[in-house]
Design an enzyme around this catalytic site. Structure first.
Site, PDB file in Angstrom:
ATOM      1  N   ARG A 135       0.854  -1.183   0.000  1.00 13.34           N
ATOM      2  CA  ARG A 135       0.000   0.000   0.000  1.00 13.34           C
ATOM      3  C   ARG A 135       0.892   1.235   0.000  1.00 13.34           C
ATOM      4  O   ARG A 135       1.672   1.430   0.926  1.00 13.34           O
ATOM      5  CB  ARG A 135      -0.906  -0.013   1.244  1.00 13.34           C
ATOM      6  CG  ARG A 135      -1.720   1.254   1.421  1.00 13.34           C
ATOM      7  CD  ARG A 135      -2.645   1.166   2.640  1.00 13.34           C
ATOM      8  NE  ARG A 135      -3.387   2.404   2.776  1.00 13.34           N
ATOM      9  CZ  ARG A 135      -3.180   3.322   3.726  1.00 13.34           C
ATOM     10  NH1 ARG A 135      -2.260   3.122   4.660  1.00 13.34           N
ATOM     11  NH2 ARG A 135      -3.879   4.422   3.751  1.00 13.34           N
ATOM     12  N   HIS A 165      -2.725  10.996   0.573  1.00 17.75           N
ATOM     13  CA  HIS A 165      -2.224  10.787   1.928  1.00 17.75           C
ATOM     14  C   HIS A 165      -1.594  12.108   2.376  1.00 17.75           C
ATOM     15  O   HIS A 165      -0.403  12.196   2.660  1.00 17.75           O
ATOM     16  CB  HIS A 165      -1.243   9.616   1.970  1.00 17.75           C
ATOM     17  CG  HIS A 165      -1.031   9.005   3.324  1.00 17.75           C
ATOM     18  ND1 HIS A 165      -1.172   7.660   3.586  1.00 17.75           N
ATOM     19  CD2 HIS A 165      -0.678   9.562   4.508  1.00 17.75           C
ATOM     20  CE1 HIS A 165      -0.904   7.417   4.869  1.00 17.75           C
ATOM     21  NE2 HIS A 165      -0.589   8.556   5.456  1.00 17.75           N
ATOM     22  N   GLU A 201      -7.285   8.520   5.959  1.00 19.76           N
ATOM     23  CA  GLU A 201      -7.630   9.199   7.205  1.00 19.76           C
ATOM     24  C   GLU A 201      -8.098  10.644   6.997  1.00 19.76           C
ATOM     25  O   GLU A 201      -7.421  11.589   7.444  1.00 19.76           O
ATOM     26  CB  GLU A 201      -6.440   9.173   8.180  1.00 19.76           C
ATOM     27  CG  GLU A 201      -6.004   7.770   8.559  1.00 19.76           C
ATOM     28  CD  GLU A 201      -4.995   7.745   9.705  1.00 19.76           C
ATOM     29  OE1 GLU A 201      -4.557   8.820  10.162  1.00 19.76           O
ATOM     30  OE2 GLU A 201      -4.674   6.641  10.179  1.00 19.76           O
ATOM     31  N   ASN A 247      -7.520   1.967   9.757  1.00 20.55           N
ATOM     32  CA  ASN A 247      -6.233   2.120  10.439  1.00 20.55           C
ATOM     33  C   ASN A 247      -6.482   2.074  11.943  1.00 20.55           C
ATOM     34  O   ASN A 247      -7.364   2.778  12.443  1.00 20.55           O
ATOM     35  CB  ASN A 247      -5.572   3.457  10.088  1.00 20.55           C
ATOM     36  CG  ASN A 247      -5.104   3.496   8.635  1.00 20.55           C
ATOM     37  OD1 ASN A 247      -5.187   2.506   7.918  1.00 20.55           O
ATOM     38  ND2 ASN A 247      -4.617   4.652   8.216  1.00 20.55           N
ATOM     39  N   TYR A 253      -4.510   1.966  15.862  1.00 20.95           N
ATOM     40  CA  TYR A 253      -3.299   2.008  16.695  1.00 20.95           C
ATOM     41  C   TYR A 253      -3.594   1.833  18.179  1.00 20.95           C
ATOM     42  O   TYR A 253      -2.860   1.157  18.887  1.00 20.95           O
ATOM     43  CB  TYR A 253      -2.544   3.325  16.466  1.00 20.95           C
ATOM     44  CG  TYR A 253      -1.910   3.389  15.091  1.00 20.95           C
ATOM     45  CD1 TYR A 253      -0.660   2.838  14.857  1.00 20.95           C
ATOM     46  CD2 TYR A 253      -2.593   3.962  14.021  1.00 20.95           C
ATOM     47  CE1 TYR A 253      -0.088   2.870  13.593  1.00 20.95           C
ATOM     48  CE2 TYR A 253      -2.024   3.997  12.745  1.00 20.95           C
ATOM     49  CZ  TYR A 253      -0.772   3.446  12.540  1.00 20.95           C
ATOM     50  OH  TYR A 253      -0.211   3.464  11.290  1.00 20.95           O
ATOM     51  N   GLU A 305      -3.526  -0.011   8.152  1.00 29.97           N
ATOM     52  CA  GLU A 305      -2.370   0.398   8.965  1.00 29.97           C
ATOM     53  C   GLU A 305      -2.536  -0.144  10.372  1.00 29.97           C
ATOM     54  O   GLU A 305      -3.610  -0.016  10.971  1.00 29.97           O
ATOM     55  CB  GLU A 305      -2.241   1.926   9.091  1.00 29.97           C
ATOM     56  CG  GLU A 305      -1.715   2.619   7.868  1.00 29.97           C
ATOM     57  CD  GLU A 305      -1.587   4.130   8.074  1.00 29.97           C
ATOM     58  OE1 GLU A 305      -1.367   4.581   9.228  1.00 29.97           O
ATOM     59  OE2 GLU A 305      -1.716   4.850   7.071  1.00 29.97           O
TER      60      GLU A 305
HETATM   61  C1  FCB Z   1      -1.426   7.357  10.603  1.00 30.20           C
HETATM   62  C2  FCB Z   1      -0.961   7.879   9.258  1.00 30.20           C
HETATM   63  C3  FCB Z   1       0.394   7.381   8.845  1.00 30.20           C
HETATM   64  C4  FCB Z   1       1.348   7.305  10.000  1.00 30.20           C
HETATM   65  C5  FCB Z   1       0.731   6.566  11.159  1.00 30.20           C
HETATM   66  C6  FCB Z   1       1.645   6.408  12.354  1.00 30.20           C
HETATM   67  O1  FCB Z   1      -2.320   8.259  11.156  1.00 30.20           O
HETATM   68  O2  FCB Z   1      -1.889   7.525   8.259  1.00 30.20           O
HETATM   69  O3  FCB Z   1       0.861   8.207   7.813  1.00 30.20           O
HETATM   70  O4  FCB Z   1       1.768   8.559  10.345  1.00 30.20           O
HETATM   71  O5  FCB Z   1      -0.436   7.215  11.571  1.00 30.20           O
END
Ligand code: FCB
Length: 509
Positions: free
Chosen positions: A116, A160, A205, A335, A337, A411
């Protein structure tokens, strides 16, 4: 209005009812039969599950003035004193623009199914409209051909965050014109790359592009006007729809369309408090449903409009816009985290904002009385809490709300303070643990019946981490920024083995 859906809150994790068959392979009898298998060494992913890794143009390419590329808002932002840590810029980054062939070698070693990447709009249209810069098109065209030659399927993101600066000068995302220009750019790319792209992702995002770019100002273009941020939200949604329609206009209905959203998983501080539950609702409205509403349901949620009424009357939404934003998606990119813990502030109470998105003005437009509370650890080097269960909840929640929509984690990954050891290797066991936990969470979601089709590690390479510059390393490949040497971290070897075996080892070491 549709009822606001909720990300399910954590339940105690069901024990894994694995039925060993006494041999190398056990099979689970409940849940998603296709998926859940156990071997002597781990839990197995479906044969057609896509394993990949992700990057973004401004974060890796460098060569910002080469071959006709125009300036982007990130070039400008980086040059504005105090915006990016240590004054770092993407001028060189990973020098991927010159080293892309070597980087495909990195992907080959990993045996990636898919890569990607994002296309820098200012390489294609240096001023964001009009004439096409053929050298920019050629760069991505040769990259795609080389990926295909390696059997790696290209997932291309059109945006992006590197908006051509002239479009920002003309108003940026708060202006409708930017969405129209984005549709034209998408058409150019569909004609140029055609059916060689496996999945077309319109935006990465849009939450960050709109709220961090125009409300909190920690991202380019660094504006702090909440009303402008809501206009940006809408024009990003519109841009998504226009781009998708432009792509199918060129390539037909077989073109696989997608968008990548960073959907927030908010937990109530006190699950028995109606106020805290309402804070969750509000965060989900402004953070998630502001995008999934138009993109997936063809309408903005009423509670979002009500929550933000003091900021904007949403007069920028024209008849039919939300319907334009709803295009058939082959897959939704997510995405993930970490999670957030929220509460409703009572009068006079301090409104904490430990949301992991920097200080300054809030990106949470209209949510001034929502407290974002500190989270228990463990944390990554970003200060983000590590909670794989949040990913399971997000995937199962989205799949039950949208059962026919395949999901892909576009992500997931972690920054840690990696060092090159005396033996020349990078022993990032903490990242292996993180990935192990989250891939386990994906398997849990699959078992629970979620429609998950792929997983992309962020990131293939250490790179320019936006306002944090080069201080945060997310790669599974270490980059020595002095020499541009690539060193596979232990996590990269671990991931390669996972892709080869298609199973998650029982332990993470
Ligand atoms: C996301 C972004 C990516 C990177 C990660 C850690 O929000 O899409 O570009 O910065 O976080």
């Amino acid at each position: 209005m549709r009822l606001p859906y909720r990300i399910p809150q954590p339940t105690s994790r069901a024990p894994h009812a694995l039925v060993a068959d006494g041999g190398a392979r056990g099979e689970r009898r409940s849940g998603n039969e296709k998926v859940v298998r156990m071997t002597s060494s781990g839990r197995r992913f479906p044969a057609d599950f896509l394993f990949g890794s992700a990057t973004a143009s401004y974060q890796i390419e460098g060569a910002v003035t080469e071959d006709g590329r125009g300036p982007s808002i990130w070039d400008t932002f980086c040059r504005t004193p105090g915006r990016v840590l240590h004054g770092d810029t993407g001028d060189v980054a990973d020098d991927h623009y010159h080293r892309w062939q070597g980087d495909i070698g990195v992907m080959r070693d990993l045996r990636l199914d898919s890569y990607r990447f994002s296309i820098a709009w200012p390489r294609i249209q240096p001023v964001g409209s009009g004439a096409v810069n053929q050298a920019g098109v050629d760069f991505y065209s040769q990259l795609v051909d080389a990926l295909l030659a390696e059997g790696i399927s290209p997932v291309a993101t059109l945006y992006h965050w590197d908006l051509p600066q002239p479009l920002q000068d003309a108003g940026g995302w708060p202006s409708r014109e930017t969405a129209l220009r984005f549709g034209e750019y998408a058409e150019i790319m569909a004609k140029a790359l055609g059916d060689r792209i496996s999945v077309w992702t319109t935006l990465n995002e849009p939450w960050c592009a709109a709220y961090l770019g125009y409300a909190s100002g920690v991202h380019a273009p660094g504006i702090t006007e909440p009303a402008a941020a809501l206009a940006a939200v809408h024009h990003l949604n519109l841009a998504h729809g226009l781009a998708g329609r432009a792509i199918t206009g060129v390539l037909g209905d077989d073109a696989k369309l997608s968008v990548t959203l960073n959907l927030h998983v908010a937990r109530p501080d006190n699950p028995d408090s109606a106020e805290d539950l309402d804070a969750v609702r509000q965060v989900e409205a402004v953070g998630n449903r502001a995008f999934t509403g138009p993109m997936l349901d063809g309408e903005y949620p009423d509670d979002l409009i009500a929550d933000t009424a003091a900021v904007s009357d949403w007069g920028f939404v024209q008849d039919g816009d939300a319907e334009i934003a709803r295009i058939p998606l082959a897959v939704l990119g997510i995405n993930y985290y970490s999670t957030m813990r929220v509460a409703r502030a009572v009068e006079g109470e301090r409104v904490d904002r430990e949301d992991g998105h920097g200080g300054g003005p809030s990106p949470w437009v209209g949510a001034d009385s929502v407290r974002f509370l500190p989270q228990p650890g463990p944390h990554t080097a970003m200060g983000w809490n590590i909670e794989p269960q949040g990913l399971t909840d997000l995937l199962t929640g989205m799949s039950s709300r949208y059962p026919d929509l395949p999901l892909m984690i576009t992500e997931n990954g972690a920054a840690f303070d990696d060092v090159v050891s005396k033996d020349g290797a990078v022993h990032d066991q903490n990242r292996i643990d993180y990935l192990h936990g989250h891939l386990g969470a994906v398997l849990d979601a699959l078992e629970a019946g979620a429609n998950v089709t792929g997983y992309f590690v962020w990131s293939l390479l250490d790179n320019f981490e936006w306002a944090y510059g080069y201080s945060k390393r997310f790669g599974i490949t270490y980059v020595d920024y002095r020499t541009q040497q690539r060193i596979p971290k232990d996590s990269s070897h671990w991931y390669a083995e996972l892709i080869r075996s298609r199973q998650l080892p029982t332990g993470s070491s």
